[in-house]
Design a protein around this motif. Structure first.
Motif, mmCIF file in Angstrom:
data_model
loop_
_atom_site.group_PDB
_atom_site.id
_atom_site.type_symbol
_atom_site.label_atom_id
_atom_site.label_comp_id
_atom_site.label_asym_id
_atom_site.label_seq_id
_atom_site.Cartn_x
_atom_site.Cartn_y
_atom_site.Cartn_z
ATOM 1 N N SER A 147 56.881 -11.595 37.623
ATOM 2 C CA SER A 147 57.552 -10.312 37.410
ATOM 3 C C SER A 147 57.457 -9.836 35.965
ATOM 4 C CB SER A 147 59.029 -10.414 37.796
ATOM 5 O OG SER A 147 59.151 -10.742 39.157
ATOM 6 N N GLU A 148 57.033 -10.713 35.077
ATOM 7 C CA GLU A 148 56.948 -10.335 33.658
ATOM 8 C C GLU A 148 55.960 -9.187 33.486
ATOM 9 O OE1 GLU A 148 55.717 -12.208 29.308
ATOM 10 O OE2 GLU A 148 55.790 -13.523 31.055
ATOM 11 N N ARG A 149 56.316 -8.274 32.626
ATOM 12 C CA ARG A 149 55.437 -7.140 32.317
ATOM 13 C C ARG A 149 54.786 -7.419 30.972
ATOM 14 N NH1 ARG A 149 55.185 -3.319 35.863
ATOM 15 N NH2 ARG A 149 56.765 -3.268 37.470
ATOM 16 N N VAL A 150 53.468 -7.239 30.943
ATOM 17 C CA VAL A 150 52.696 -7.612 29.753
ATOM 18 C C VAL A 150 51.824 -6.456 29.287
ATOM 19 C CG1 VAL A 150 52.676 -10.083 30.323
ATOM 20 C CG2 VAL A 150 50.869 -8.602 31.209
ATOM 21 N N GLY A 151 51.408 -6.549 28.042
ATOM 22 C CA GLY A 151 50.469 -5.586 27.485
ATOM 23 C C GLY A 151 51.108 -4.251 27.158
ATOM 24 N N LYS A 152 50.303 -3.385 26.603
ATOM 25 C CA LYS A 152 50.764 -2.065 26.170
ATOM 26 C C LYS A 152 51.291 -1.228 27.326
ATOM 27 C CE LYS A 152 47.470 -1.985 22.395
ATOM 28 N NZ LYS A 152 46.166 -1.523 21.957
ATOM 29 N N ASP A 153 50.693 -1.388 28.516
ATOM 30 C CA ASP A 153 51.097 -0.582 29.668
ATOM 31 C C ASP A 153 52.178 -1.238 30.519
ATOM 32 O OD1 ASP A 153 49.297 1.429 28.970
ATOM 33 O OD2 ASP A 153 47.671 0.493 30.126
ATOM 34 N N GLY A 154 52.562 -2.454 30.165
ATOM 35 C CA GLY A 154 53.626 -3.132 30.896
ATOM 36 C C GLY A 154 53.288 -3.458 32.342
ATOM 37 N N ILE A 155 52.058 -3.893 32.581
ATOM 38 C CA ILE A 155 51.657 -4.278 33.937
ATOM 39 C C ILE A 155 52.304 -5.617 34.285
ATOM 40 C CG2 ILE A 155 49.540 -5.434 33.152
ATOM 41 C CD1 ILE A 155 48.199 -4.429 35.743
ATOM 42 N N SER A 156 52.724 -5.765 35.534
ATOM 43 C CA SER A 156 53.313 -7.047 35.928
ATOM 44 C C SER A 156 52.203 -8.065 36.137
ATOM 45 C CB SER A 156 54.154 -6.898 37.200
ATOM 46 O OG SER A 156 53.339 -6.791 38.341
ATOM 47 N N VAL A 157 52.532 -9.304 35.846
ATOM 48 C CA VAL A 157 51.573 -10.389 36.037
ATOM 49 C C VAL A 157 51.149 -10.448 37.510
ATOM 50 C CG1 VAL A 157 51.258 -12.899 35.913
ATOM 51 C CG2 VAL A 157 52.439 -11.676 34.056
ATOM 52 N N ARG A 158 52.092 -10.234 38.409
ATOM 53 C CA ARG A 158 51.792 -10.238 39.845
ATOM 54 C C ARG A 158 50.742 -9.177 40.171
ATOM 55 N NH1 ARG A 158 56.440 -9.815 41.336
ATOM 56 N NH2 ARG A 158 56.839 -11.917 42.116
ATOM 57 N N GLU A 159 50.936 -7.966 39.676
ATOM 58 C CA GLU A 159 49.988 -6.884 39.955
ATOM 59 C C GLU A 159 48.601 -7.223 39.421
ATOM 60 O OE1 GLU A 159 49.299 -2.118 39.081
ATOM 61 O OE2 GLU A 159 51.208 -3.041 38.515
ATOM 62 N N LEU A 160 48.550 -7.806 38.246
ATOM 63 C CA LEU A 160 47.267 -8.171 37.662
ATOM 64 C C LEU A 160 46.564 -9.238 38.506
ATOM 65 C CD1 LEU A 160 45.197 -7.880 35.423
ATOM 66 C CD2 LEU A 160 46.538 -9.481 34.067
ATOM 67 N N LEU A 161 47.309 -10.243 38.948
ATOM 68 C CA LEU A 161 46.707 -11.289 39.779
ATOM 69 C C LEU A 161 46.225 -10.736 41.113
ATOM 70 C CD1 LEU A 161 49.050 -14.320 39.066
ATOM 71 C CD2 LEU A 161 46.589 -14.211 38.633
ATOM 72 N N VAL A 162 47.016 -9.893 41.742
ATOM 73 C CA VAL A 162 46.601 -9.305 43.018
ATOM 74 C C VAL A 162 45.373 -8.423 42.811
ATOM 75 C CG1 VAL A 162 47.279 -7.691 44.854
ATOM 76 C CG2 VAL A 162 48.858 -9.491 44.118
ATOM 77 N N HIS A 163 45.351 -7.680 41.705
ATOM 78 C CA HIS A 163 44.183 -6.833 41.429
ATOM 79 C C HIS A 163 42.932 -7.681 41.212
ATOM 80 C CE1 HIS A 163 41.898 -3.365 40.295
ATOM 81 N NE2 HIS A 163 41.647 -3.862 39.105
ATOM 82 N N ARG A 164 43.073 -8.821 40.546
ATOM 83 C CA ARG A 164 41.923 -9.708 40.357
ATOM 84 C C ARG A 164 41.399 -10.187 41.702
ATOM 85 N NH1 ARG A 164 43.400 -14.383 36.416
ATOM 86 N NH2 ARG A 164 41.192 -14.522 35.927
ATOM 87 N N ILE A 165 42.291 -10.595 42.604
ATOM 88 C CA ILE A 165 41.880 -11.047 43.930
ATOM 89 C C ILE A 165 41.169 -9.919 44.662
ATOM 90 C CG2 ILE A 165 42.733 -11.785 46.201
ATOM 91 C CD1 ILE A 165 45.039 -13.206 44.567
ATOM 92 N N GLU A 166 41.732 -8.738 44.612
ATOM 93 C CA GLU A 166 41.139 -7.578 45.288
ATOM 94 C C GLU A 166 39.750 -7.287 44.752
ATOM 95 O OE1 GLU A 166 39.773 -3.587 45.063
ATOM 96 O OE2 GLU A 166 40.934 -4.407 43.413
ATOM 97 N N GLU A 167 39.581 -7.367 43.458
ATOM 98 C CA GLU A 167 38.274 -7.082 42.841
ATOM 99 C C GLU A 167 37.220 -8.083 43.307
ATOM 100 O OE1 GLU A 167 35.872 -4.916 39.859
ATOM 101 O OE2 GLU A 167 37.842 -4.485 40.671
ATOM 102 N N TYR A 168 37.565 -9.365 43.267
ATOM 103 C CA TYR A 168 36.617 -10.385 43.725
ATOM 104 C C TYR A 168 36.343 -10.256 45.216
ATOM 105 C CZ TYR A 168 36.248 -12.930 39.338
ATOM 106 O OH TYR A 168 35.964 -13.297 38.036
ATOM 107 N N ALA A 169 37.377 -9.996 46.019
ATOM 108 C CA ALA A 169 37.192 -9.878 47.466
ATOM 109 C C ALA A 169 36.262 -8.714 47.793
ATOM 110 C CB ALA A 169 38.548 -9.700 48.152
ATOM 111 N N ARG A 170 36.485 -7.586 47.144
ATOM 112 C CA ARG A 170 35.646 -6.406 47.385
ATOM 113 C C ARG A 170 34.195 -6.706 47.027
ATOM 114 N NH1 ARG A 170 35.168 -2.256 43.746
ATOM 115 N NH2 ARG A 170 37.018 -3.014 42.676
ATOM 116 N N HIS A 171 33.996 -7.349 45.886
ATOM 117 C CA HIS A 171 32.628 -7.639 45.463
ATOM 118 C C HIS A 171 31.992 -8.760 46.278
ATOM 119 C CE1 HIS A 171 32.546 -4.543 42.588
ATOM 120 N NE2 HIS A 171 33.419 -5.086 41.764
ATOM 121 N N CYS A 172 32.789 -9.643 46.862
ATOM 122 C CA CYS A 172 32.217 -10.626 47.791
ATOM 123 C C CYS A 172 31.684 -9.920 49.032
ATOM 124 C CB CYS A 172 33.244 -11.692 48.163
ATOM 125 S SG CYS A 172 33.467 -12.935 46.878
#
Length: 188
Positions: A147-172
């Motif tokens: 739930s922690e928000r990080v970086g200048k835009d305050g993105i949640s760690v959860r959102e970043l991890l889910v986005h990483r999974i989505e990016e790899y899944a799409r490219h697979c």
């Protein structure tokens, strides 16, 4: 333009399930233990998609990896490796409060445009991807609270991890099509 008859014959190494990439006993993604907790589950999905991408690129030479096998797309498997290395670096920029890291490959689409059929480029792409994945993983390890928000835009760690999974899944999914058009190998 290629005709359908010019396409490679579809095949798989799997003998147990004909729609799989490899047999279950040989699949490095299969594990006996289901992860405990949300963070471990997200990390497990990410790790498995990373392995899948490497499997889709395995056993190919530099020309095959650089081949843009699904025209008119400019994608290639090598381009995907380079793109994901660049993307990992971008995600680290999202985490940081400091100045952004420079692009690995330069201008927009240079990750795909520079994916040429040279073994040195292939070797560098794998090194870049491994290094950038490790650096992003290490940066995120400092933030175990999803739930922690990080970086200048305050993105949640959860959102970043889910986005990483989505990016790899799409490219697979892209890698499935690219690989099948290169040598006919199929499977999920």
């Amino acid at each position: 333009m290629q005709r359908m008859s010019d396409q490679p014959t579809r095949w798989t190494r799997a003998t147990v399930y004909p729609d799989m990439w490899t047999d279950p006993d040989d699949d490095p993604r299969n594990n006996e233990d289901s992860p405990e907790g949300e963070l471990a589950t997200l990390q497990d999905f990410l790790a498995n998609y990373r392995i899948t991408l490497r499997m889709k690129c395995g056993d190919l030479d530099a020309e095959q990896l650089a081949r843009r096998s699904v025209p008119p797309s400019t994608m290639s498997l090598l381009g995907l490796l380079r793109h994901l290395a660049e993307t990992e670096r971008d995600w680290r920029n999202w985490i940081s409060d400091g100045d952004p890291l420079p692009k690995l490959y330069g201008k927009r689409d240079a990750d795909f445009d520079g994916a040429v059929a040279e073994q040195a480029v292939v070797d560098a792409a794998y090194r870049d991807l491994e290094r950038e994945q490790a650096a992003t993983d290490a940066a995120l390890a400092a933030h175990p609270d999803l739930s922690e928000r990080v970086g200048k835009d305050g993105i949640s760690v959860r959102e970043l991890l889910v986005h990483r999974i989505e990016e790899y899944a799409r490219h697979c999914g892209h890698a499935d099509l690219l690989r099948e058009c290169i040598d006919g190998r199929v499977g999920q």
